[in-house]
Design an enzyme around this catalytic site. Structure first.
Site, PDB file in Angstrom:
ATOM      1  N   GLY A  17     -12.605  -1.217  45.565  1.00  0.00           N
ATOM      2  CA  GLY A  17     -11.652  -1.177  44.467  1.00  0.00           C
ATOM      3  C   GLY A  17     -12.219  -1.800  43.214  1.00  0.00           C
ATOM      4  CB  ALA A  19     -11.170  -7.028  42.887  1.00  0.00           C
ATOM      5  CB  VAL A  50      -0.826   0.433  39.376  1.00  0.00           C
ATOM      6  CG1 VAL A  50      -0.283   1.389  40.416  1.00  0.00           C
ATOM      7  CG2 VAL A  50      -0.697  -1.007  39.855  1.00  0.00           C
ATOM      8  CE  LYS A  81      -2.923  -2.987  26.008  1.00  0.00           C
ATOM      9  NZ  LYS A  81      -2.811  -3.644  27.328  1.00  0.00           N
ATOM     10  CG  LEU A 352      -4.250  -7.040  43.749  1.00  0.00           C
ATOM     11  CD1 LEU A 352      -3.723  -5.735  44.332  1.00  0.00           C
ATOM     12  CD2 LEU A 352      -3.315  -7.564  42.677  1.00  0.00           C
TER      13      LEU A 352
END
Length: 530
Positions: A17, A19, A50, A81, A352
């Site tokens: 993932g 991380a 997400v 952004k 997480l």
């Protein structure tokens, strides 16, 4: 205890993932000739996936890893952004931007927003965001890059620049939106050829030293044993090493942050991507909207005490009528909080596995990058020293609590009528946050503490946007004559307006600077529902 675990020669990263692969990329970039590195992951285990919105610190991290921006943005179907649009947070119908850039011009004794508050007292009508380049560009969905003379960014943006004045900021503070799965794949490719060994497989057992409790090996389902000296736990909410194997406790923050679930979804739309993240409050929480080049990532964050999973999924779908689903809504359950130790024995938890703070201010990936950077700086080459572990945990805790408090601010400062929002308004908040809000309410004074992530401008825009009205402001602002104040404000606002007017629409800049890789567009229209 000194050098409790001996010299570190082999690092094992458990989990992939974002991380896992960010960690692998950083460690191989820095230590590829000094360490043996292995990453264990299973294609069968899905990721939360997400985390698609970031803050400007990611650009520094990418520069350290020598990642080319255009190559990266094309590979991850990224968009730029400039800010976060907070909608309905104070009350339904209200909106304000939390921009990444600075606002106005500060003096050493008096910040710009103090002069702006004085202008309001004198009857001048304007918004604080009028004096921030990123906010004005966000309002108009425009974007361009600016850089040093002769630089690549300037070459791509020359036709959109104007000569700078003494008041003009000609650089944008920006971050990225991207596809989390594509980002992990991109970082994985960066690790290839740097000596990292990837092992496919599920972890069946975490084998520990019976004497000191240190992790010695991971045993996979096929019987393979992966030994190591230092283990990085990137196994997500499961926290296989830090939580299940070492039994490291977890501090729950649900009393301050009541949302405990999210429904995530991906849709295709013909609307051009906007250069900001949308965070839209609803009766039981909030929803996000992150526009990429090829799709939109969206989600419904909510409190299960105030809304069911089915209702949340239905409401999220209803917010996107007429769009095509790329992926059906899926539910993510979470506990907001942190591990009591993110470094325990010879295990360091990242992502997480270490903590979770809902993505309202897009800090999830930042916290992983920050933790990786901290690990590189404190890396225990000669052995694991308790003093280093204690310092790492102390800094990590302070960082997480600072971010937590900034998120609490959004919930606490509201004027909504629904039960969840009333409870948040009336709850007792951490003392440090309560003091910060009270000082601003009394004097309009805001600050950024040492090693804190959120700047003075962040606190100012969000407290004003959430409805805090200071009783007083700095007396020095009252000493500026009306004519001088008009001259000052005009000298700040006009160059911003001219600069933004000369920028192209955000989607046009994406098309010319970093169009998504063709393979990404080939995936569009191919259903991944299920």
């Amino acid at each position: 205890m000194e050098n409790a675990n001996g010299r570190i020669r082999k690092v094992v990263i458990a989990g992939g993932g974002t991380a896992g692969w960010v960690t692998a990329c950083a460690l191989t970039h820095q230590f590829r000739d000094l360490l043996e590195m292995v990453l264990v992951e299973s294609e069968e285990i899905g990721t939360v996936g997400v985390g698609e919105s970031t803050i400007p610190t990611i650009r520094t991290f990418h520069r350290l890893l020598q990642i080319d921006e255009r190559e990266f943005m094309s590979a991850v179907a990224g968009s730029f952004k400039l800010s976060i649009s907070f909608e309905n947070w104070k009350r339904p119908g209200d909106r304000y931007f939390h921009p990444f850039g600075t606002t106005g011009m500060n003096t050493w004794s008096c910040d710009f927003h103090q002069f702006w508050l004085e202008s309001l007292r004198r009857g001048v009508k304007s918004e604080l965001g009028d004096y921030c380049l990123e906010t004005v560009a966000s309002r108009q969905d425009r974007f361009a890059l600016f850089g040093p003379p002769g630089g690549a960014a300037q070459q791509w943006s020359m036709r959109w620049t104007r000569p700078a004045t003494s008041f003009e900021r000609s650089d944008l503070s920006y971050a990225y939106h991207f596809d989390a799965a594509l980002y992990a794949a991109f970082m994985r490719r960066k690790c290839e050829g740097r000596g990292l060994v990837r092992i496919e497989g599920k972890i069946r057992e975490v084998r520990k030293d019976p004497e000191n409790g240190f992790v010695r090996a991971l045993v996979l389902e096929d019987g393979q044993v992966v030994e190591g000296d230092l283990f990085i736990d990137c196994t997500g909410f499961r926290a296989l090493l830090i939580g299940q194997a070492l039994g490291t406790g977890y501090e729950d923050w649900n009393n301050w942050l009541p949302c405990d679930r999210a429904v995530a979804m991906q849709v295709e739309t013909d609307d051009p991507p906007v250069p900001y993240t949308r965070a839209v409050a609803h009766q039981a929480g909030w929803r996000w909207h992150i526009a990429l080049q090829h799709r939109v990532g969206c989600g419904w964050v909510f409190s299960s005490a105030h809304m069911s999973d089915d209702e949340a999924a239905a409401r999220l779908k209803a917010a996107y009528p007429g769009t095509r689903l790329v992926r059906e809504p899926w539910v993510v359950r979470f506990r907001t909080g942190r591990r009591l130790q993110v470094w325990n024995k010879n295990v360091v938890a990242l992502g997480l596995a270490s903590s979770f703070i809902e993505p309202l201010e897009s800090t999830s990936i930042h916290l992983t990058l920050s933790a990786v950077t901290r690990l590189v700086q404190m890396f225990p080459h000669t052995g694991i020293d308790e003093s280093v572990v204690a310092r790492y945990n102390q800094v990590s805790r302070a960082e997480l609590e600072h971010v937590r408090d900034f998120i609490i601010l959004h919930y606490h400062l509201n004027q909504r009528d629904e039960p969840l929002w009333q409870a948040c308004r009336n709850m007792r908040i951490p003392d440090a946050l309560a003091n910060r809000i009270q000082v601003f309410r009394d004097t309009a004074y805001a600050w950024q503490g040492e090693d804190e992530l959120f700047r003075l401008d962040s606190w100012t825009h969000c407290m004003l946007g959430q409805g805090v009205v200071p009783k007083n402001h700095h007396p020095l602002a009252r000493g500026l004559a009306d004519a001088d104040m008009r001259k000052l404000f005009e000298a700040i606002r006009r160059p911003i307006e001219q600069l933004v007017a000369a920028m192209p629409p955000h989607h046009e800049f994406l098309r010319s600077y970093c169009p998504a890789d063709p393979s990404v567009w080939e995936m569009r229209g191919k259903s991944t529902v299920g």
